[in-house]
Enzyme design. Sequence first.
Site, PDB file in Angstrom:
ATOM      1  CG  HIS A  17      11.310  40.709  45.809  1.00 33.57           C
ATOM      2  ND1 HIS A  17      11.059  40.052  44.635  1.00 33.57           N
ATOM      3  CD2 HIS A  17      10.387  41.701  45.880  1.00 33.57           C
ATOM      4  CE1 HIS A  17      10.014  40.604  44.031  1.00 33.57           C
ATOM      5  NE2 HIS A  17       9.594  41.614  44.762  1.00 33.57           N
ATOM      6  CG  HIS A  20      13.257  43.724  42.521  1.00 31.41           C
ATOM      7  ND1 HIS A  20      13.098  43.709  43.887  1.00 31.41           N
ATOM      8  CD2 HIS A  20      12.167  44.345  42.022  1.00 31.41           C
ATOM      9  CE1 HIS A  20      11.960  44.298  44.201  1.00 31.41           C
ATOM     10  NE2 HIS A  20      11.373  44.699  43.088  1.00 31.41           N
ATOM     11  CB  CYS A 125      -3.631  51.554  42.466  1.00 26.57           C
ATOM     12  SG  CYS A 125      -2.552  50.589  43.584  1.00 26.57           S
ATOM     13  CB  CYS A 128      -0.344  50.448  40.290  1.00 28.80           C
ATOM     14  SG  CYS A 128      -1.001  48.843  40.639  1.00 28.80           S
ATOM     15  CB  CYS A 143      -5.332  47.918  43.460  1.00 33.85           C
ATOM     16  SG  CYS A 143      -3.974  47.310  42.434  1.00 33.85           S
ATOM     17  CG  HIS A 146      -0.584  46.660  44.949  1.00 38.32           C
ATOM     18  ND1 HIS A 146      -0.551  47.358  43.754  1.00 38.32           N
ATOM     19  CD2 HIS A 146       0.693  46.285  45.191  1.00 38.32           C
ATOM     20  CE1 HIS A 146       0.692  47.400  43.315  1.00 38.32           C
ATOM     21  NE2 HIS A 146       1.464  46.765  44.153  1.00 38.32           N
ATOM     22  CE  LYS A 295       4.672  40.792  40.846  1.00 34.91           C
ATOM     23  NZ  LYS A 295       4.441  42.231  40.828  1.00 34.91           N
ATOM     24  CE  LYS A 298       7.176  46.410  51.613  1.00 37.10           C
ATOM     25  NZ  LYS A 298       6.223  47.490  51.510  1.00 37.10           N
TER      26      LYS A 298
HETATM   27  N1  MSP Z   1       9.278  51.098  38.897  1.00 38.59           N
HETATM   28  C1  MSP Z   1       8.441  50.301  38.090  1.00 38.59           C
HETATM   29  C2  MSP Z   1       9.075  50.057  36.730  1.00 38.59           C
HETATM   30  C3  MSP Z   1       9.455  51.277  35.954  1.00 38.59           C
HETATM   31  S1  MSP Z   1      10.278  50.888  34.474  1.00 38.59           S
HETATM   32  C4  MSP Z   1      10.331  52.300  33.621  1.00 38.59           C
HETATM   33  C5  MSP Z   1       8.161  48.974  38.784  1.00 38.59           C
HETATM   34  N2  MSP Z   1       9.033  48.603  39.739  1.00 38.59           N
HETATM   35  S2  MSP Z   1       8.941  47.261  40.600  1.00 38.59           S
HETATM   36  O1  MSP Z   1      10.080  47.312  41.476  1.00 38.59           O
HETATM   37  O2  MSP Z   1       7.673  47.133  41.205  1.00 38.59           O
HETATM   38  O3  MSP Z   1       9.055  46.030  39.674  1.00 38.59           O
HETATM   39  C6  MSP Z   1       9.819  46.052  38.520  1.00 38.59           C
HETATM   40  C7  MSP Z   1      10.078  44.715  37.909  1.00 38.59           C
HETATM   41  O4  MSP Z   1      10.574  43.779  38.865  1.00 38.59           O
HETATM   42  C8  MSP Z   1       8.953  43.944  37.270  1.00 38.59           C
HETATM   43  O5  MSP Z   1       8.499  44.360  36.051  1.00 38.59           O
HETATM   44  C9  MSP Z   1       9.716  42.678  37.046  1.00 38.59           C
HETATM   45  O6  MSP Z   1      10.686  42.923  36.055  1.00 38.59           O
HETATM   46  C10 MSP Z   1      10.377  42.491  38.376  1.00 38.59           C
HETATM   47  N3  MSP Z   1       9.536  41.744  39.309  1.00 38.59           N
HETATM   48  C11 MSP Z   1       9.052  42.135  40.523  1.00 38.59           C
HETATM   49  N4  MSP Z   1       8.395  41.095  41.094  1.00 38.59           N
HETATM   50  C12 MSP Z   1       8.438  40.018  40.291  1.00 38.59           C
HETATM   51  C13 MSP Z   1       8.062  38.660  40.390  1.00 38.59           C
HETATM   52  N5  MSP Z   1       7.440  38.146  41.432  1.00 38.59           N
HETATM   53  N6  MSP Z   1       8.395  37.854  39.358  1.00 38.59           N
HETATM   54  C14 MSP Z   1       9.113  38.288  38.285  1.00 38.59           C
HETATM   55  N7  MSP Z   1       9.498  39.542  38.174  1.00 38.59           N
HETATM   56  C15 MSP Z   1       9.048  40.465  39.074  1.00 38.59           C
HETATM   57  O7  MSP Z   1       7.211  48.311  38.422  1.00 38.59           O
END
Ligand code: MSP
Length: 498
Positions: A17, A20, A125, A128, A143, A146, A295, A298
Amino acid sequence: MAYYVTTPIYYVNAAPHLGHAYTTIAADVMARHMRQRGEEVFFLTGTDEHGEPVAQAAEREGVTPKELADRNAERFKGLPPVLEASNDFFIRTSDPQHAAKVQEVLQRVHDNGHVYKDLYEGWYCPRCADFKSGNEMGRDNTCPIHGIPLDWEHEDNWFFRLSEFQQPLEDLYERRPDFVAPRARYNEAKAFIDQGLQDVSLSRAKLSWGVPVPWDDKQVFYVWFDALLNYYTALSYADAGRDLTETFWPATFHLIGKDILKFHAIYWPALLMAAQVEPPQHLFVHGFLLQEGQKMSKSLGNVIDPLQVVETYGADALRHYLLRDVTFGQDGSVSTTAFEGRYETELANEYGNLASRTIAMVHRYRDGTVPRAELDAQLGEALMIDERVADLVDKADLTAALETIWIAVRRLNRYVEEQAPWQVARDERRAGDLDRILCSLVEGLRVVTVLLHAYMPAATERVLTALDQPNTDYGQARYGAGGGGSSLGRLEPLFPKR
Ligand code: MSP
């Protein structure tokens, strides 16, 4: 100089999304900018595929974790090209080379005496993939991120002696005030350390979807350690013929969201020290993209699909919007209305219009050949910003860097209004003035375009091609570096009305 920038690796338990896309875009701007400056750059992104979040999602969908990972990893892998992101490699933690290197490094941590076996009991969690201490828990053992009930876990685990790294981490933070930015995040990490560090689980016994612990075949590594190591393992196999570790480690910048600060700012440098590997140079922590104050995630179901935005408006517009509207390093709200506003006012009316009218006037008044004339000195100050922009990008201050460039874009549009070339053109005796105005405008447009290239690679390439000056080297970002006399092509509207 070698420059290595990374994004977090994304969980494959859901589709990509906008959150990312955000980190990937930011990392790409840094990578592209540094390449323009002639640095040797490595830009890494990828997917985090092991652990409970994925195992549980696979179970819900009735497929194996590997099947789910393969399917979703493809979607994440397809995202950078859509965003015009120029990553040099895409790591998947299910890559066998990654697993082998994880085992090698963690075996060393074990052999160096930093690991022991003990009983783990506590709140966990699964989303997380994180154990929660008292002050990290929401009401009724939930959590706080979440909003789901935490699991009470009870099992034999291998532990990492994080507590031994209390002093080394304090020293690291003392020695390197720029280890974590922005400052508020540095303070947050330091406060966490100052509370006193507890040892943490390094492995899980109940899970089979992970990298096996080489000295205990009943356990797999805790997903966070496996995941963090991606930044290091990738360098050893990304380039089949060459180990890139020597060149690019320690990483210059890990970009992360604020939700994963503890892992990156505390566990990660400690683990590296335990393996006798140099910690990274900088972590930059950005904020959350919010929708109606929450935030985007998903689990909350309020996600924007970046693919749809790109399909309608193009990747450049999304890249510009995210880095302009949300200050990089802080939380910020995003909305379709704000996006469309920026698209129309800044991209179509300001930059797009500057480019099209500049080029159109050279065609109209000078048959498409840029006149050779002395550049207007009054634009000099507004356009001599290459060093300032570079300093800001060096600090990952991407919003301030973009703002600096945008002030120059606006200055150029004002210049057009002030000089009114259409009036000057009516007076034969002022041909020299018109030459100066057109030549300065083309040069100004070229300078801001070279500077904007890292942010909007596609549109800027079109402009530079139309200007017949395609060189994007950073040395070209100086007012006066361009060659006059070029013959201009045509430019279709850069940001057409939607
Ligand atoms: N897999 C772990 C990270 C491991 S790194 C060694 C993880 N993954 S995640 O898919 O949940 O999210 C990763 C990153 O996506 C967040 O740290 C951030 O960089 C980005 N984001 C996810 N949702 C976000 C927002 N709503 N806003 C901004 N960035 C966000 O955590």
